[in-house]
Design an enzyme around this catalytic site. Structure first.
Site, short mmCIF file in Angstrom:
data_model
loop_
_atom_site.label_atom_id
_atom_site.label_comp_id
_atom_site.label_asym_id
_atom_site.label_seq_id
_atom_site.Cartn_x
_atom_site.Cartn_y
_atom_site.Cartn_z
CD GLN A 1 -63.48 91.39 -108.62
OE1 GLN A 1 -63.44 90.22 -108.24
NE2 GLN A 1 -62.39 92.04 -108.95
CE LYS B 1 -61.05 87.26 -108.94
NZ LYS B 1 -61.39 88.36 -108.02
CG ASP C 1 -61.17 88.07 -102.49
OD1 ASP C 1 -60.28 87.67 -103.26
OD2 ASP C 1 -62.18 88.68 -102.85
N1 GUN Z 1 -60.47 93.85 -106.96
C1 GUN Z 1 -59.19 93.84 -107.39
N2 GUN Z 1 -58.57 92.70 -107.00
C2 GUN Z 1 -59.48 91.99 -106.30
C3 GUN Z 1 -59.44 90.73 -105.65
O1 GUN Z 1 -58.42 90.03 -105.61
N3 GUN Z 1 -60.59 90.34 -105.05
C4 GUN Z 1 -61.72 91.10 -105.06
N4 GUN Z 1 -62.80 90.63 -104.42
N5 GUN Z 1 -61.79 92.28 -105.65
C5 GUN Z 1 -60.67 92.72 -106.27
#
Ligand code: GUN
Length: 292
Positions: free
Chosen positions: A96, A52, A119
């Site tokens: 995350q 990211k 998100d």
């Molecule tokens: N864990 C697995 N996929 C994601 C996601 O798209 N965003 C976040 N914040 N955590 C995750």
């Protein structure tokens, strides 16, 4: 059989976003700024958050990575979320997941300002999604829809079977594909661990989406000839032939299923890059919504 190349589609989106950033720079406007909170050292989470931050660099977004030890108290994390909510230089941020067991994920998610929740996990954004109101769509489901759209895969009137009812993939995706929209207008079945006759249900799918985190769960005998298959799984499995000792494996047995379907996403290089592209789209949108 055609490969649904998520990496190529995400590269296309990244290029478009990079152009939008250049345009903003030219006009003296603010550059989007994404922050990410990462707790602990989980290998998968480290990889995703790293990707990211890298995507931000490639596009020209600003990014800030905030890291905490596994033992961080919940109050500290909540205080950081509050600080990011109030920080005017940050347009959007993510925490995350998964978080360590002593931290209440829902409490953290609910503490995020919905306007910065890029998100799309906050109940306000999920509610807006259900009602077809403006808001942030969750990144993985949005990425899958964008992949279908940009690759001109028709969804209207199709039977779509989704395996897995997680809050961040299966459940929102089931609603998004059932909406009166394009992509959408599918007849959706959301299958899960208590579903009976899972093979028969999967065989009815024109579009089969696997999001359960069980490597090779979907075998060829579960797939209708000519189906579109989307694999959301990314489990690390041991692989002594790789220097790092592991590789990513999807929920679909690619080897056998690819011989039967019309389109299939690879792992890696399918849904993963599209999730990141969606997050970047949401971050630009978060800034634009502020009128900056
Ligand atoms: N864990 C697995 N996929 C994601 C996601 O798209 N965003 C976040 N914040 N955590 C995750």
């Amino acid at each position: 059989m055609h490969i649904l190349d998520g990496k190529a589609t995400a590269d296309e989106i990244r290029k478009e976003l990079a152009e939008a950033v250049q345009e903003r720079k030219k006009n003296g406007k603010k550059i989007p700024h994404l922050a990410a909170i990462l707790v602990g050292n989980d290998g998968g989470s480290l990889t995703y958050v790293g990707a990211k931050v890298k995507a931000c660099d490639q596009i020209g977004f600003e990014s800030t990575l905030i890291r905490y030890d596994d033992s961080v108290p919940e109050e500290i994390l909540l205080a950081k979320v509050q600080a990011l909510n109030e920080d005017r230089s940050i347009d959007g941020f993510i925490v995350q997941l998964p978080l360590p067991p002593h931290i209440d994920e829902m409490k953290i998610t609910q503490a995020i300002d919905p306007k910065k929740d890029v998100d799309g996990f906050h109940p306000v954004n999920l509610g807006n999604m259900v009602l077809n109101l403006p808001g942030f769509l969750p990144a993985t489901p949005a990425g899958i829809l964008e992949l279908l759209k940009r690759n001109k895969i028709e969804t209207e009137g199709k039977n779509c079977v989704i395996l897995g009812r997680s809050n961040i993939v299966g459940t929102p995706l089931s609603i998004m594909l059932g909406r009166n929209a394009n992509p959408g207008n599918c007849t959706v079945t959301l299958a899960h661990s208590r579903t009976k006759n899972i093979r028969e249900i999967c065989l009815s799918a024109d579009i089969l989406i696997a999001a359960i985190g069980q490597p090779d769960f979907v075998s060829a005998d579960m797939v209708k000839e000519g189906a579109v298959v989307i694999d959301v799984g990314t489990t690390r499995v041991e692989d002594a032939s790789r220097a790092r000792g592991w590789r990513l494996k999807g929920d679909v047995n690619f080897e056998e299923v690819s011989k039967k379907c019309s389109f299939i996403t690879p792992v890696p290089g399918g849904v993963g890059p599209m999730t990141i592209a969606s997050l970047m789209i949401n971050t630009l949108k978060a800034m634009e919504l502020k009128g900056k």
